[in-house]
Design an enzyme around this catalytic site. Structure first.
Site, PDB file in Angstrom:
ATOM      1  N   LYS A   1       0.846  -1.212   0.000  1.00 20.24           N
ATOM      2  CA  LYS A   1       0.000   0.000   0.000  1.00 20.24           C
ATOM      3  C   LYS A   1       0.878   1.256   0.000  1.00 20.24           C
ATOM      4  O   LYS A   1       0.644   2.179  -0.775  1.00 20.24           O
ATOM      5  CB  LYS A   1      -0.902  -0.003   1.239  1.00 20.24           C
ATOM      6  CG  LYS A   1      -1.624   1.315   1.457  1.00 20.24           C
ATOM      7  CD  LYS A   1      -2.526   1.301   2.669  1.00 20.24           C
ATOM      8  CE  LYS A   1      -1.837   1.678   3.963  1.00 20.24           C
ATOM      9  NZ  LYS A   1      -1.593   3.111   4.146  1.00 20.24           N
ATOM     10  N   ASN A   2       1.889   1.270   0.865  1.00 23.30           N
ATOM     11  CA  ASN A   2       2.672   2.497   1.034  1.00 23.30           C
ATOM     12  C   ASN A   2       3.625   2.769  -0.127  1.00 23.30           C
ATOM     13  O   ASN A   2       4.268   3.808  -0.164  1.00 23.30           O
ATOM     14  CB  ASN A   2       3.451   2.463   2.357  1.00 23.30           C
ATOM     15  CG  ASN A   2       2.535   2.682   3.550  1.00 23.30           C
ATOM     16  OD1 ASN A   2       1.338   2.922   3.383  1.00 23.30           O
ATOM     17  ND2 ASN A   2       3.086   2.597   4.749  1.00 23.30           N
TER      18      ASN A   2
ATOM     19  N   CYS B   1      -5.518  13.280  13.057  1.00 23.56           N
ATOM     20  CA  CYS B   1      -5.247  11.881  12.760  1.00 23.56           C
ATOM     21  C   CYS B   1      -5.206  11.140  14.076  1.00 23.56           C
ATOM     22  O   CYS B   1      -4.708  11.653  15.070  1.00 23.56           O
ATOM     23  CB  CYS B   1      -3.904  11.779  12.046  1.00 23.56           C
ATOM     24  SG  CYS B   1      -3.331  10.101  11.940  1.00 23.56           S
TER      25      CYS B   1
ATOM     26  N   ARG C   1       0.799  14.529  13.615  1.00 19.35           N
ATOM     27  CA  ARG C   1       1.304  14.339  12.247  1.00 19.35           C
ATOM     28  C   ARG C   1       1.300  15.631  11.418  1.00 19.35           C
ATOM     29  O   ARG C   1       0.535  15.775  10.465  1.00 19.35           O
ATOM     30  CB  ARG C   1       0.503  13.248  11.528  1.00 19.35           C
ATOM     31  CG  ARG C   1       0.739  11.892  12.135  1.00 19.35           C
ATOM     32  CD  ARG C   1      -0.020  10.818  11.414  1.00 19.35           C
ATOM     33  NE  ARG C   1       0.738  10.153  10.389  1.00 19.35           N
ATOM     34  CZ  ARG C   1       0.314   9.079   9.730  1.00 19.35           C
ATOM     35  NH1 ARG C   1      -0.854   8.575   9.998  1.00 19.35           N
ATOM     36  NH2 ARG C   1       1.052   8.514   8.807  1.00 19.35           N
TER      37      ARG C   1
ATOM     38  N   ASP D   1       4.777   0.591  11.987  1.00 25.30           N
ATOM     39  CA  ASP D   1       3.560  -0.023  11.443  1.00 25.30           C
ATOM     40  C   ASP D   1       3.402  -1.487  11.857  1.00 25.30           C
ATOM     41  O   ASP D   1       2.390  -2.113  11.527  1.00 25.30           O
ATOM     42  CB  ASP D   1       3.543   0.094   9.911  1.00 25.30           C
ATOM     43  CG  ASP D   1       3.216   1.506   9.453  1.00 25.30           C
ATOM     44  OD1 ASP D   1       2.818   2.326  10.294  1.00 25.30           O
ATOM     45  OD2 ASP D   1       3.367   1.783   8.244  1.00 25.30           O
TER      46      ASP D   1
ATOM     47  N   ARG E   1      -8.715  -0.554   4.683  1.00 25.23           N
ATOM     48  CA  ARG E   1      -7.831   0.460   4.097  1.00 25.23           C
ATOM     49  C   ARG E   1      -6.488  -0.160   3.722  1.00 25.23           C
ATOM     50  O   ARG E   1      -5.841   0.295   2.786  1.00 25.23           O
ATOM     51  CB  ARG E   1      -7.590   1.585   5.108  1.00 25.23           C
ATOM     52  CG  ARG E   1      -8.803   2.448   5.361  1.00 25.23           C
ATOM     53  CD  ARG E   1      -8.411   3.624   6.226  1.00 25.23           C
ATOM     54  NE  ARG E   1      -7.152   4.171   5.735  1.00 25.23           N
ATOM     55  CZ  ARG E   1      -6.230   4.746   6.491  1.00 25.23           C
ATOM     56  NH1 ARG E   1      -6.417   4.883   7.770  1.00 25.23           N
ATOM     57  NH2 ARG E   1      -5.119   5.210   5.961  1.00 25.23           N
TER      58      ARG E   1
HETATM   59  C1  UD1 Z   1       4.393   6.988   6.471  1.00 25.86           C
HETATM   60  C2  UD1 Z   1       3.553   5.744   6.263  1.00 25.86           C
HETATM   61  C3  UD1 Z   1       3.029   5.239   7.592  1.00 25.86           C
HETATM   62  C4  UD1 Z   1       4.191   4.999   8.551  1.00 25.86           C
HETATM   63  C5  UD1 Z   1       5.083   6.226   8.641  1.00 25.86           C
HETATM   64  C6  UD1 Z   1       6.348   5.981   9.448  1.00 25.86           C
HETATM   65  C7  UD1 Z   1       2.570   5.917   4.078  1.00 25.86           C
HETATM   66  C8  UD1 Z   1       1.357   6.130   3.248  1.00 25.86           C
HETATM   67  N1  UD1 Z   1       2.441   6.070   5.384  1.00 25.86           N
HETATM   68  O1  UD1 Z   1       3.565   7.983   7.055  1.00 25.86           O
HETATM   69  O2  UD1 Z   1       2.327   4.011   7.359  1.00 25.86           O
HETATM   70  O3  UD1 Z   1       3.679   4.718   9.837  1.00 25.86           O
HETATM   71  O4  UD1 Z   1       5.491   6.652   7.331  1.00 25.86           O
HETATM   72  O5  UD1 Z   1       7.069   4.921   8.923  1.00 25.86           O
HETATM   73  O6  UD1 Z   1       3.627   5.584   3.554  1.00 25.86           O
HETATM   74  N2  UD1 Z   1       6.648  14.698  10.881  1.00 25.86           N
HETATM   75  C9  UD1 Z   1       6.801  16.006  11.208  1.00 25.86           C
HETATM   76  N3  UD1 Z   1       6.652  16.948  10.215  1.00 25.86           N
HETATM   77  C10 UD1 Z   1       6.368  16.616   8.932  1.00 25.86           C
HETATM   78  C11 UD1 Z   1       6.217  15.240   8.601  1.00 25.86           C
HETATM   79  C12 UD1 Z   1       6.368  14.302   9.602  1.00 25.86           C
HETATM   80  O7  UD1 Z   1       7.068  16.368  12.354  1.00 25.86           O
HETATM   81  O8  UD1 Z   1       6.246  17.510   8.082  1.00 25.86           O
HETATM   82  C13 UD1 Z   1       6.802  13.661  11.939  1.00 25.86           C
HETATM   83  C14 UD1 Z   1       5.539  12.841  12.189  1.00 25.86           C
HETATM   84  O9  UD1 Z   1       4.655  13.514  13.034  1.00 25.86           O
HETATM   85  C15 UD1 Z   1       6.096  11.587  12.781  1.00 25.86           C
HETATM   86  C16 UD1 Z   1       7.427  11.424  12.048  1.00 25.86           C
HETATM   87  O10 UD1 Z   1       7.736  12.712  11.505  1.00 25.86           O
HETATM   88  O11 UD1 Z   1       6.337  11.765  14.147  1.00 25.86           O
HETATM   89  C17 UD1 Z   1       7.411  10.390  10.928  1.00 25.86           C
HETATM   90  O12 UD1 Z   1       6.304  10.628  10.102  1.00 25.86           O
HETATM   91  P1  UD1 Z   1       6.354  10.297   8.530  1.00 25.86           P
HETATM   92  O13 UD1 Z   1       7.507   9.411   8.263  1.00 25.86           O
HETATM   93  O14 UD1 Z   1       6.273  11.583   7.793  1.00 25.86           O
HETATM   94  O15 UD1 Z   1       5.011   9.481   8.345  1.00 25.86           O
HETATM   95  P2  UD1 Z   1       4.045   9.498   7.089  1.00 25.86           P
HETATM   96  O16 UD1 Z   1       4.824   9.794   5.861  1.00 25.86           O
HETATM   97  O17 UD1 Z   1       2.850  10.310   7.393  1.00 25.86           O
END
Ligand code: UD1
Length: 429
Positions: A22-23, A126, A131, A316, A408
């Site tokens: 999915k990711n 969320c 996030r 995950d 999902r």
């Molecule tokens: C993706 C995955 C999700 C997985 C996560 C971590 C997909 C569709 N989703 O989510 O399944 O759990 O990676 O492996 O691929 N953060 C910030 N600022 C930002 C962006 C992120 O502070 O602008 C923080 C988040 O709050 C979190 C951390 O960074 O604490 C990691 O998040 P991130 O790797 O960005 O997760 P997603 O990309 O949303």
């Protein structure tokens, strides 16, 4: 609303085919915004999130054709999806769609790169923490975009196009790395992304982009070096197998006992999960067809695990590991370092008799001899599947409500488990 009923106690024996990730499928679909030519993806999983992203991309004007199953093709093979963004009809991603799935925010980078403008709703709340998207926005600004936030929307403009930049992320973010990469491939000049996420799904997207004519070095590492090109062409690409689905079924088999082949799983993406499973006393063999999991009577041993970016133990799979450890012969310590508030499964596991104590970001899981089936509620994607794992070993009947969370991210979960002997039934609402 559908529910899933599990009658626990059956061992699992057989083969579970692993679907496309999915990711990886979601960002690969978004990549199609970068070219007027057709991007053909195979091994696309049939999931609610994929269908929702189809709607979002169609709203931008992308033509999407999903090839139906061919005669003789087995049900496990994913879809073949053709995506053509000849013209971008609309650069707005509306709240009604983005709020349903966070990853749809990632259209921001490609829209900016291709059209010089984008208006994308902020993803909003969320269940697993705040996030934020600050890192995405800073990266776009570094690539030369002007960003404003108005009425809950990110308005991004780069009238003269994006310019290559040196981006250094303070923390590892999968989404921000995808966004920066997808924008930089069409930027003018060179971009370096330091402290990039090295998750296999990012490598998969980068490899697809290279097939389309992008120039990227450092794929699969934490430093991506990109030389911008003026246009990208179409390509054909197969989505990598889902490592989270693999880890999840590995834990199902570990919990229930038995012998299961996870067909087409890529063990190279699962090092940390395999290590932890072996520490827990579960046999894991890497074989030609995938990964084989077996446990025949051996007790589950407790483990100490911190979640971490790849190649660390994936957040995950945290909820699933916790479910497994509820029946270990001692106390496990599981620390969640990626997301705050990703412990909603704890209360539900407790309803089945689990003994878990939370101390800030750490869960202390004291193994119990017996879990007993109960009514539980799915709260998010990974939390809900942890209840399935616990239900497989719980005595009596576990009824999981609100299973749309499961749909999902898990394709035909009840069929895959039933085929190995589990008593898992979907009850339509
Ligand atoms: C993706 C995955 C999700 C997985 C996560 C971590 C997909 C569709 N989703 O989510 O399944 O759990 O990676 O492996 O691929 N953060 C910030 N600022 C930002 C962006 C992120 O502070 O602008 C923080 C988040 O709050 C979190 C951390 O960074 O604490 C990691 O998040 P991130 O790797 O960005 O997760 P997603 O990309 O949303």
């Amino acid at each position: 609303m559908d529910r899933i009923r599990i009658r626990g106690g059956n061992r699992l024996n057989g083969t579970i085919p692993i679907s496309g990730a999915k990711n990886a499928a979601l960002p690969l679909m978004i990549v199609s915004l970068l070219t007027p030519e057709t991007l053909t993806l195979s091994n696309v999983p049939r999931l609610a999130d994929v269908r929702l992203l189809q709607r979002i991309l169609q709203n931008h004007g992308i033509d999407i054709m999903v090839a139906g199953k061919r005669p003789g093709q087995n049900g496990a093979a994913g879809d073949v999806m053709h995506l053509t963004a000849r013209e971008i009809a609309d650069t707005t991603a509306p709240y009604e769609l983005v709020s349903k799935m966070r990853a749809s925010f990632w259209v921001l980078g490609p829209l900016l790169a291709r059209c010089g403008e984008a208006r994308v709703s902020l993803p909003g709340g969320c269940a697993i923490g705040t996030r934020p998207v600050d890192m995405h926005l800073t990266a776009m600004e570094q690539l030369g975009a002007e960003i404003a936030i108005e009425g809950g929307y990110v308005i991004a403009r780069a009238r003269k196009g994006l310019k290559g930049a040196h981006i250094r992320f303070d923390k590892v973010s999968v989404g921000a790395t995808h966004a920066a990469l997808m924008a930089a491939v069409l930027a003018d000049g060179d971009t370096v992304i330091e402290n990039a996420a090295a998750e296999p799904e990012i490598g998969d997207v980068a490899e697809c982009l290279v097939k389309m004519g992008a120039r990227i070095e450092g794929i699969h590492s934490t430093e991506l070096r990109i030389r911008g090109v003026t246009s990208l062409s179409g390509a054909t690409h197969s989505v990598i197998p889902d490592r989270i689905e693999t880890g999840t079924y590995a834990m199902c088999a570990g919990m229930a006992g038995g012998d299961v082949l996870l067909k087409d799983a890529n063990a190279g993406h699962l090092g940390a999960v395999i290590d932890v499973m072996r520490q827990a006393g579960i046999d894991v063999d890497v074989v030609n067809e995938g990964v084989r999991i077996h446990r025949n009577g051996a007790a589950l041993r407790p483990v100490t695990v911190d979640t971490a970016p790849f190649p660390g133990f994936p957040t995950d799979c945290q909820a699933q590991l916790m479910a497994l450890m509820t029946m270990a012969t001692g106390t496990s310590t599981i620390r969640e370092t990626i997301f705050e508030n990703r412990f909603m499964h704890v209360q539900e596991l407790a309803r089945l008799g689990a003994d878990i104590h939370l101390h800030g970001d750490t869960a202390e899981v004291r193994g119990v001899r017996k879990l007993t089936g109960a009514q539980v509620m799915a709260t998010d994607l990974r939390a809900s599947v942890s209840l399935v794992i616990a239900g497989l070993a719980a005595a009596g009947e576990t009824m999981i409500n609100r299973v749309y969370h499961l749909d999902r991210g898990f394709e035909t979960l009840e069929e895959k488990l039933s085929a190995c002997g589990a008593d898992v039934t979907r009850i339509s609402g």
